[in-house]
Design an enzyme around this catalytic site. Structure first.
Site, PDB file in Angstrom:
ATOM      1  N   LYS A  55       4.370 -14.708 -11.858  1.00  0.00           N
ATOM      2  CA  LYS A  55       2.966 -14.314 -12.038  1.00  0.00           C
ATOM      3  C   LYS A  55       2.113 -15.476 -12.596  1.00  0.00           C
ATOM      4  O   LYS A  55       0.915 -15.552 -12.299  1.00  0.00           O
ATOM      5  CB  LYS A  55       2.880 -13.071 -12.928  1.00  0.00           C
ATOM      6  CG  LYS A  55       3.412 -11.805 -12.243  1.00  0.00           C
ATOM      7  CD  LYS A  55       2.547 -11.405 -11.036  1.00  0.00           C
ATOM      8  CE  LYS A  55       2.953 -10.073 -10.440  1.00  0.00           C
ATOM      9  NZ  LYS A  55       2.082  -9.650  -9.324  1.00  0.00           N
TER      10      LYS A  55
ATOM     11  N   TYR B 122      10.004 -13.127 -13.918  1.00  0.00           N
ATOM     12  CA  TYR B 122       8.842 -12.332 -13.488  1.00  0.00           C
ATOM     13  C   TYR B 122       7.564 -13.025 -13.976  1.00  0.00           C
ATOM     14  O   TYR B 122       6.604 -13.201 -13.212  1.00  0.00           O
ATOM     15  CB  TYR B 122       8.920 -10.896 -14.020  1.00  0.00           C
ATOM     16  CG  TYR B 122       7.698 -10.065 -13.637  1.00  0.00           C
ATOM     17  CD1 TYR B 122       7.434  -9.761 -12.303  1.00  0.00           C
ATOM     18  CD2 TYR B 122       6.815  -9.613 -14.609  1.00  0.00           C
ATOM     19  CE1 TYR B 122       6.304  -9.022 -11.945  1.00  0.00           C
ATOM     20  CE2 TYR B 122       5.685  -8.871 -14.264  1.00  0.00           C
ATOM     21  CZ  TYR B 122       5.429  -8.575 -12.924  1.00  0.00           C
ATOM     22  OH  TYR B 122       4.311  -7.856 -12.580  1.00  0.00           O
TER      23      TYR B 122
ATOM     24  N   GLY C  57      -2.409  -5.105 -17.564  1.00  0.00           N
ATOM     25  CA  GLY C  57      -1.310  -4.844 -18.497  1.00  0.00           C
ATOM     26  C   GLY C  57      -0.514  -3.663 -17.964  1.00  0.00           C
ATOM     27  O   GLY C  57      -0.271  -3.566 -16.755  1.00  0.00           O
TER      28      GLY C  57
ATOM     29  N   ALA D  48       0.821  -1.224   0.000  1.00  0.00           N
ATOM     30  CA  ALA D  48       0.000   0.000   0.000  1.00  0.00           C
ATOM     31  C   ALA D  48       0.852   1.271   0.000  1.00  0.00           C
ATOM     32  O   ALA D  48       0.314   2.369   0.015  1.00  0.00           O
ATOM     33  CB  ALA D  48      -0.937  -0.001   1.209  1.00  0.00           C
TER      34      ALA D  48
ATOM     35  N   VAL E 183       6.898  -9.147   2.850  1.00  0.00           N
ATOM     36  CA  VAL E 183       6.046 -10.319   2.580  1.00  0.00           C
ATOM     37  C   VAL E 183       6.853 -11.581   2.286  1.00  0.00           C
ATOM     38  O   VAL E 183       6.335 -12.689   2.407  1.00  0.00           O
ATOM     39  CB  VAL E 183       5.035 -10.094   1.418  1.00  0.00           C
ATOM     40  CG1 VAL E 183       4.002  -9.044   1.747  1.00  0.00           C
ATOM     41  CG2 VAL E 183       5.739  -9.786   0.106  1.00  0.00           C
TER      42      VAL E 183
ATOM     43  N   ASN F 295      -1.359  -7.639  -3.173  1.00  0.00           N
ATOM     44  CA  ASN F 295      -0.882  -6.787  -4.260  1.00  0.00           C
ATOM     45  C   ASN F 295       0.633  -6.611  -4.264  1.00  0.00           C
ATOM     46  O   ASN F 295       1.234  -6.375  -5.307  1.00  0.00           O
ATOM     47  CB  ASN F 295      -1.577  -5.419  -4.114  1.00  0.00           C
ATOM     48  CG  ASN F 295      -0.873  -4.320  -4.870  1.00  0.00           C
ATOM     49  OD1 ASN F 295      -0.997  -4.213  -6.090  1.00  0.00           O
ATOM     50  ND2 ASN F 295      -0.097  -3.498  -4.162  1.00  0.00           N
TER      51      ASN F 295
ATOM     52  N   GLU G 144       5.405   3.160  -9.910  1.00  0.00           N
ATOM     53  CA  GLU G 144       6.863   3.099  -9.714  1.00  0.00           C
ATOM     54  C   GLU G 144       7.433   1.750 -10.182  1.00  0.00           C
ATOM     55  O   GLU G 144       8.625   1.480 -10.043  1.00  0.00           O
ATOM     56  CB  GLU G 144       7.198   3.340  -8.239  1.00  0.00           C
ATOM     57  CG  GLU G 144       6.859   4.757  -7.812  1.00  0.00           C
ATOM     58  CD  GLU G 144       7.019   5.013  -6.320  1.00  0.00           C
ATOM     59  OE1 GLU G 144       7.819   4.310  -5.665  1.00  0.00           O
ATOM     60  OE2 GLU G 144       6.337   5.907  -5.816  1.00  0.00           O
TER      61      GLU G 144
ATOM     62  N   ARG H 290       6.950  -2.151   3.317  1.00  0.00           N
ATOM     63  CA  ARG H 290       8.185  -2.095   4.119  1.00  0.00           C
ATOM     64  C   ARG H 290       8.540  -0.670   4.516  1.00  0.00           C
ATOM     65  O   ARG H 290       9.145  -0.448   5.543  1.00  0.00           O
ATOM     66  CB  ARG H 290       9.351  -2.702   3.322  1.00  0.00           C
ATOM     67  CG  ARG H 290       9.240  -4.202   3.138  1.00  0.00           C
ATOM     68  CD  ARG H 290      10.185  -4.694   2.062  1.00  0.00           C
ATOM     69  NE  ARG H 290       9.867  -4.096   0.769  1.00  0.00           N
ATOM     70  CZ  ARG H 290      10.442  -4.407  -0.375  1.00  0.00           C
ATOM     71  NH1 ARG H 290      11.410  -5.304  -0.403  1.00  0.00           N
ATOM     72  NH2 ARG H 290      10.071  -3.828  -1.498  1.00  0.00           N
ATOM     73  N   ARG H 291       8.155   0.334   3.699  1.00  0.00           N
ATOM     74  CA  ARG H 291       8.591   1.721   3.954  1.00  0.00           C
ATOM     75  C   ARG H 291       7.658   2.422   4.940  1.00  0.00           C
ATOM     76  O   ARG H 291       6.569   2.869   4.588  1.00  0.00           O
ATOM     77  CB  ARG H 291       8.668   2.481   2.621  1.00  0.00           C
ATOM     78  CG  ARG H 291       9.867   2.036   1.775  1.00  0.00           C
ATOM     79  CD  ARG H 291       9.812   2.558   0.377  1.00  0.00           C
ATOM     80  NE  ARG H 291       8.770   1.921  -0.418  1.00  0.00           N
ATOM     81  CZ  ARG H 291       8.511   2.216  -1.697  1.00  0.00           C
ATOM     82  NH1 ARG H 291       9.231   3.127  -2.311  1.00  0.00           N
ATOM     83  NH2 ARG H 291       7.551   1.587  -2.351  1.00  0.00           N
TER      84      ARG H 291
END
Ligand code: NDP
Ligand code: 8X3
Length: 250
Positions: free
Chosen positions: A154, A150, A181, A10, A58, A84, A186, A33-34
């Site tokens: 997924k 990647y 898509g 989030a 996670v 997410n 970021e 994490r931030r």
């Protein structure tokens, strides 16, 4: 307390937009994490709803369990789980791949999603109620050159989503895969390790999707009546027809 939504990733992009969209009619647990970003978002969302911040990685199963176990009692009955959190790290042919990038993608995108689901789903099963929404990708439906690991992470998310839907079917839990898509967030700056030129080229000459488009889709999915599950949604910008076909204006 309103129904509780739990949103991973989030602190940026799609997850941040989902947390904002759900705050209208949910209490929200926001994760990432931030910590500074979590705090900033929490201050904004608290104008509308109750917010609980959880900072954890996670990909660290012990940290996932500790974070979820630390939720106060009144926050434990999570009704909506949005898996997410995730990123691409690098883009390279298989013989030049970076093992640390591979580990990060498999560990966060796939194993992280599984750890969080394993920790949260038992209470949904007990209550016979809940929604689990997994953010996959078109990369989990079609591979593309240099997307190898990647895409594999997924594709794993897609398979896990379909498996979860079967396992949780007897308990009335809705399990949904949303597969976007190109969404301008970021994401590409992370993938290309801060290379702005490479990152911008991903969205050059098109109107991409924006995080808000995915958040609105999530809200639509959740707001369907209980007998309706939108099991599997692929969402493209109109300029995109597949992983490898994008119509760019020069
Ligand atoms: P962003 O880079 O903007 O956001 C990624 C989010 O995931 C951040 O909040 C980040 O938080 C979190 N995250 C990443 N790794 C971890 C980890 N190990 N532990 C905890 N949190 C983590 O990208 P997007 O918003 O675009 O990406 C969100 C999801 O959407 C991802 O799963 C991505 O694969 C998927 N997606 C994106 C598309 C796109 O084109 N942008 C298209 C299709 C799917 P923090 O760094 O603070 O931990
Ligand atoms: C992100 C979309 O095409 O960059 O999942 O893999 S793509």
């Amino acid at each position: 307390m309103k129904k509780i939504a739990f949103v991973t990733g989030a602190t940026s992009g799609i997850g941040e937009a989902i947390a904002k969209a759900l705050a209208a009619d949910h209490s929200v647990v926001i994760c990432g994490r931030r910590k500074e970003r979590l705090e900033k978002l929490a201050n904004e969302l608290r104008l509308n709803t109750e917010v609980f911040e959880l900072s954890f990685d996670v990909s660290d199963s012990a940290a996932v369990n500790a974070a979820i176990e630390s939720l106060p009692k009144e926050w434990q009955d999570i009704e909506v789980l949005i898996n997410n959190a995730g990123n691409a790290h690098g883009r390279a042919p298989i013989h030049q791949g970076d093992l640390a990038d591979w580990d990060a993608m498999i560990d966060s995108n796939l194993k992280g999603l599984l750890y969080v689901t394993r920790a949260i789903s038992p209470r949904m099963v007990e209550r016979k109620s809940g929604d689990i929404i997994n953010i996959g990708s078109i990369a989990g439906k079609e591979v593309y050159p240099e997307g190898n690991v990647y895409c594999a992470s997924k594709f794993g998310v897609d398979a896990a989503t379909n498996g979860m839907r079967m396992d949780l079917n007897p308990y009335g839990i809705r399990v949904v895969g949303i597969h976007p898509g190109l969404v301008e967030t970021e994401f590409s700056m992370v993938r290309f390790k801060g290379d702005e030129g490479k990152s911008e080229s991903v969205y050059r000459g098109i109107t991409p999707l924006y995080a808000k488009d995915i958040a609105e889709t999530v809200k639509f999915v959740i707001d369907r009546p209980p007998h309706v599950t939108l099991a599997d949604i692929t969402i493209f910008p109109t300029a995109q027809a597949s992983s490898t076909m994008v119509h760019r204006q020069s």
